[in-house]
Design a protein around this motif. Structure first.
Motif, mmCIF file in Angstrom:
data_model
loop_
_atom_site.group_PDB
_atom_site.id
_atom_site.type_symbol
_atom_site.label_atom_id
_atom_site.label_comp_id
_atom_site.label_asym_id
_atom_site.label_seq_id
_atom_site.Cartn_x
_atom_site.Cartn_y
_atom_site.Cartn_z
ATOM 1 N N THR A 48 33.863 48.585 44.083
ATOM 2 C CA THR A 48 34.918 47.645 43.246
ATOM 3 C C THR A 48 36.131 48.465 43.594
ATOM 4 N N VAL A 92 40.440 39.621 36.432
ATOM 5 C CA VAL A 92 39.763 38.392 36.361
ATOM 6 C C VAL A 92 39.345 37.845 35.047
ATOM 7 N N ALA A 147 36.438 35.183 33.431
ATOM 8 C CA ALA A 147 35.119 34.641 33.805
ATOM 9 C C ALA A 147 35.129 32.986 33.127
ATOM 10 N N ASP A 148 34.400 32.257 34.082
ATOM 11 C CA ASP A 148 34.208 30.756 33.671
ATOM 12 C C ASP A 148 33.099 30.674 32.848
ATOM 13 N N ASP A 207 30.219 29.089 33.505
ATOM 14 C CA ASP A 207 29.256 29.308 34.575
ATOM 15 C C ASP A 207 28.993 30.700 35.012
ATOM 16 N N GLY A 208 29.962 31.568 34.499
ATOM 17 C CA GLY A 208 29.685 32.971 34.895
ATOM 18 C C GLY A 208 30.658 33.734 36.263
ATOM 19 N N THR A 209 31.109 32.402 36.843
ATOM 20 C CA THR A 209 31.992 32.818 37.974
ATOM 21 C C THR A 209 33.432 33.314 37.453
ATOM 22 N N THR A 210 33.908 34.234 38.387
ATOM 23 C CA THR A 210 35.156 34.548 37.991
ATOM 24 C C THR A 210 36.448 34.367 38.906
ATOM 25 N N HIS A 211 37.650 34.207 38.275
ATOM 26 C CA HIS A 211 38.677 33.989 39.264
ATOM 27 C C HIS A 211 39.847 34.847 38.794
ATOM 28 N N ASP A 240 37.105 42.775 40.346
ATOM 29 C CA ASP A 240 35.445 42.884 40.617
ATOM 30 C C ASP A 240 35.012 42.684 41.823
ATOM 31 N N ASP A 250 33.370 42.847 45.454
ATOM 32 C CA ASP A 250 32.452 43.711 45.784
ATOM 33 C C ASP A 250 32.560 43.993 47.208
#
Length: 294
Positions: A20, A36, A38-39, A41-45, A65, A67
């Motif tokens: 990272t 970032v 987290a939403d 649902d666990g997704t990040t933006h 974050d 990868d």
């Protein structure tokens, strides 16, 4: 933007590395790495300000974050802004070194390690043409270091060994040379600095003074009589190099090397300018008046 492609290599051909983006040397995110959120649902933006969203370079921003996967043969095109940022984000990892035979300050290979421990790095940078150039330059440095050793006197060889922490006064000269050549092969700059650096003579003086008990460590301080020279050898060197401490330096030399006292006096006399006293003109060869020239 650099116009070249770098390839990452590793001896562990089947291994996959996940990175990272790393912080900078102050522990802060690099300018192109963004925080970032987290939403549900666990997704990040990425969290971007309006100014950052309107930045034409925003498409090259990296989420903190992200990868970044590296395997044997992974390439980064440094003329591509996104690839450039990805490389900048991971290049300072301890796992990555700039060349296959990179070594630490003690000359230990960072990838292969030595007989005492394994290496700490696993990936090295392969830039087309640069490996050969680096190897050639390193070989030149090794030859330069070896030339210094072979041209040195027996006393000089033994002095260099002592400065490296090895007293070989009772060993055959060939063993002392072999020891220095071994160091030159691992860390040629270390040997070159011993021969060309400005402080080698001072380091030897301090070493001899310590061995003779003339400079002593008292409560964490190096002392010469009642004079505090500093807490470290580097501090002692700075103290003795200072022009205001020249008398102390000269006294220390005479104390450590009394057999050379006359030589030191002669050198000092040569370096001191002749001061003519006011109102005392030099002797006139015609009239004979005035103060005779010394």
């Amino acid at each position: 933007m650099e116009n070249k492609i770098i390839t990452l290599r590793t001896p562990y051909k089947l291994k996959e590395y996940h990175f990272t983006p790393m912080p900078d040397k102050n522990g802060l995110r690099k300018p192109f790495v963004k925080e970032v959120r987290a939403d549900a649902d666990g997704t990040t933006h990425m969290v971007l300000s309006e100014e950052e969203r309107n930045d034409p370079n925003s498409k090259y921003f990296l989420p903190e974050d992200m990868d970044i996967v590296v395997t044997e043969g992974t390439t980064f095109n440094l003329s591509d802004p996104l690839d450039f940022n990805k490389w900048e984000a991971i290049k300072d990892s301890d796992l990555i070194v700039p060349m296959r035979d990179a070594r630490d300050e003690n000359g230990v290979l960072l990838i292969d390690g030595d007989k005492k421990r394994y290496g700490i790095a696993e990936i090295y940078v392969d830039v087309a043409g640069e490996d050969s150039e680096r190897l050639l330059n390193r070989r030149k440095k090794i030859l330069q270091a070896e030339q210094h050793i072979f041209n040195d006197s027996p006393n000089g060889i033994l002095s260099k060994c002592r400065l490296l922490g090895r007293n070989m006064s009772n060993a055959p000269l060939a063993d002392a040379q072999a020891y220095l050549i071994e160091i030159a092969d691992k860390s040629p700059d270390r040997i070159i600095d011993l021969y060309t650096g400005q402080n080698s003579g001072l380091q030897l003086l301090i070493l001899d003074a310590k061995e003779k008990g003339i400079i002593q460590k008292v409560n964490g301080w190096f002392m010469y009589g009642e004079t505090n020279l500093g807490a470290t050898e580097d501090a002692v060197i700075l103290f003795l190099k200072s022009p205001i401490n020249k008398r102390m330096f000269d006294a220390l030399k005479r104390h450590v090397y009394p057999e050379f006292a006359l030589q030191f006096d002669a050198e000092q006399e040569k370096s001191e300018p002749v001061v003519q006293e006011a109102n005392e003109p030099e002797s006139n060869p015609t009239t004979g008046k005035g103060r005779p020239r010394k």
